[in-house]
Design a protein around this motif. Structure first.
Motif, mmCIF file in Angstrom:
data_model
loop_
_atom_site.group_PDB
_atom_site.id
_atom_site.type_symbol
_atom_site.label_atom_id
_atom_site.label_comp_id
_atom_site.label_asym_id
_atom_site.label_seq_id
_atom_site.Cartn_x
_atom_site.Cartn_y
_atom_site.Cartn_z
ATOM 1 N N GLU A 106 0.826 -1.207 0.000
ATOM 2 C CA GLU A 106 0.000 0.000 0.000
ATOM 3 C C GLU A 106 0.866 1.265 0.000
ATOM 4 O O GLU A 106 0.604 2.220 -0.736
ATOM 5 C CB GLU A 106 -0.914 -0.017 1.232
ATOM 6 C CG GLU A 106 -1.835 1.177 1.353
ATOM 7 C CD GLU A 106 -2.671 1.127 2.626
ATOM 8 O OE1 GLU A 106 -3.014 2.207 3.142
ATOM 9 O OE2 GLU A 106 -2.963 0.009 3.110
ATOM 10 N N LEU A 107 1.919 1.254 0.816
ATOM 11 C CA LEU A 107 2.820 2.412 0.896
ATOM 12 C C LEU A 107 3.586 2.598 -0.405
ATOM 13 O O LEU A 107 3.739 3.720 -0.907
ATOM 14 C CB LEU A 107 3.798 2.237 2.065
ATOM 15 C CG LEU A 107 3.188 2.299 3.469
ATOM 16 C CD1 LEU A 107 4.232 1.936 4.520
ATOM 17 C CD2 LEU A 107 2.630 3.689 3.752
ATOM 18 N N PRO A 156 2.554 4.379 -8.158
ATOM 19 C CA PRO A 156 1.628 3.317 -8.611
ATOM 20 C C PRO A 156 2.194 2.461 -9.741
ATOM 21 O O PRO A 156 1.700 1.356 -9.973
ATOM 22 C CB PRO A 156 0.399 4.110 -9.093
ATOM 23 C CG PRO A 156 0.517 5.448 -8.456
ATOM 24 C CD PRO A 156 1.983 5.714 -8.325
ATOM 25 N N CYS A 212 2.681 1.616 -3.351
ATOM 26 C CA CYS A 212 1.729 2.012 -4.391
ATOM 27 C C CYS A 212 1.385 3.503 -4.280
ATOM 28 O O CYS A 212 1.265 4.203 -5.294
ATOM 29 C CB CYS A 212 0.462 1.164 -4.293
ATOM 30 S SG CYS A 212 -0.695 1.426 -5.654
ATOM 31 N N SER A 213 1.227 3.984 -3.059
ATOM 32 C CA SER A 213 0.907 5.405 -2.867
ATOM 33 C C SER A 213 2.072 6.295 -3.284
ATOM 34 O O SER A 213 1.879 7.420 -3.750
ATOM 35 C CB SER A 213 0.539 5.677 -1.406
ATOM 36 O OG SER A 213 1.640 5.405 -0.551
ATOM 37 N N ALA A 214 3.299 5.774 -3.131
ATOM 38 C CA ALA A 214 4.477 6.552 -3.517
ATOM 39 C C ALA A 214 4.676 6.540 -5.029
ATOM 40 O O ALA A 214 5.043 7.557 -5.625
ATOM 41 C CB ALA A 214 5.720 6.008 -2.820
ATOM 42 N N ALA A 239 0.544 -2.410 -7.276
ATOM 43 C CA ALA A 239 -0.900 -2.339 -7.023
ATOM 44 C C ALA A 239 -1.532 -3.721 -6.945
ATOM 45 O O ALA A 239 -2.678 -3.865 -6.505
ATOM 46 C CB ALA A 239 -1.590 -1.523 -8.123
#
Length: 337
Positions: free
Chosen positions: A193-194, A200, A196-198, A307
């Motif tokens: 999740e981290l 994608p 992907c947020s940084a 992702a």
């Protein structure tokens, strides 16, 4: 007593929990008992749903699975216990009170300065003397108050540091496998999740590692020796992962390594080094001096977009092993481009 049962009721539930473990064919360890007791009490819908889902998929409930359930649904509830929340509330209340007190003192000082500035412009010496006296008195009071606030902030800082340390311990309990101290699936999902947020579009290589014939070894050697072997292998695996990588215990005898921004071919080379390294390990029983069976690994290597869900990464990479598992062991299977 956690569920506030009477002694008679608690005893009945205790026997029921033991019986439930027998039905699951699981040893009555403290962790397994806690999960069984919680399952029968139905105090956590999420806990019961996770177990029912596992059973519905006709998957075995083993010690590793129940340890995960314990960590995720029972330990978490006790880890973020009332005392911790109360302590956090106290620190926040103290900080808010200190802030309000400092603001009030500052306003009082400004008001006093404004009021006495007029007197300082007076031609009356007595008026000027009174103004200077009041300004001196007000500034002295302000200084003393600020010193007290500094002391209180220091206490709050110490409390905050203690809480931060305790929260770090809680994180370790939540995100680390208790046996191998590698990351667990919850930590894996969090990291994905981290990442992907940084970014994608970031790619991550995945290496799934299965220990060959581990179930047979577990039955012949016993769980204690098996746990020692798992720990030794986990240490060897993690030694090949740098700070950017993520070594995970994804199942009872399965490990997973995530390597951000690493090419699939490079991940394959790392997997081969791990396979060879573990193959060379020799284990000897400290009690009997008997040499234990050689351990080999079957491994699958692929890469994914960050992702991709943790579940899909594990299952798709695991399939690379399952395709050949019936034919051979001790191999590295790399996904086709």
């Amino acid at each position: 007593m956690k569920y506030h049962d009477s002694i008679v009721t608690a005893e009945k539930k205790m026997h029921a929990a033991i019986k439930q473990l027998q039905l699951w064919h699981i040893a009555a360890t403290p962790i397994n008992y806690a999960v069984s007791y919680g399952y029968l009490n139905k105090h956590s819908k999420a806990l019961n749903a996770a177990i029912e889902k596992q059973l519905a998929a006709v998957k075995k409930l083993d010690n590793f699975f129940l340890e995960q359930i314990y960590s995720q649904y029972i330990l978490v509830q006790s880890a973020f216990r009332g005392e911790l929340i109360d302590d956090l509330d106290e620190v926040l209340i103290d900080l808010q009170a200190n802030s309000q007190q400092s603001s009030s003192c500052t306003k009082r000082l400004v008001t006093q300065l404004d009021d006495n500035m007029v007197r300082l412009n007076s031609t009356d010496k007595d008026e000027i003397f009174i103004a200077i006296k009041k300004i001196r008195q007000t500034t002295q009071e302000f200084k003393l108050t600020q010193e007290k606030i500094v002391e209180q902030l220091l206490v709050s800082k110490q409390s905050t540091e203690a809480l931060r340390s305790e929260l770090e311990d809680v994180k370790k309990e939540i995100y680390l496998d208790p046996l191998t101290r590698l990351y667990n699936r919850k930590a894996m999902a969090k990291h994905l999740e981290l990442w992907c947020s940084a970014d994608p579009d970031q790619q991550v290589a995945a290496i799934v590692i299965n220990i060959d014939q581990f179930s047979q070894m577990n039955e012949s050697l016993g769980p204690l020796i098996s746990d020692v072997l798992l720990t030794k292998i986990a240490n060897k695996i993690s030694s090949y992962v740098d700070e950017s990588g993520l070594p995970i215990r994804s199942a009872g005898d399965e490990f997973l390594i995530l390597l951000p921004d690493v090419e699939r071919s490079m991940a394959g080379e790392i997997a081969e080094k791990i396979r060879q390294s573990v193959e060379k390990l020799r284990f000897i029983s400290s009690k009997s001096g008997t040499r234990l069976p050689q351990i080999t690994l079957s491994m699958g290597v692929s890469d994914y977009n960050v992702a991709t869900s943790a579940h899909n990464i594990i299952n798709q990479t695991r399939a690379l092993i399952n395709q050949q598992a019936n034919r051979r062991t001790n191999f590295v299977s790399i996904a086709n481009s």
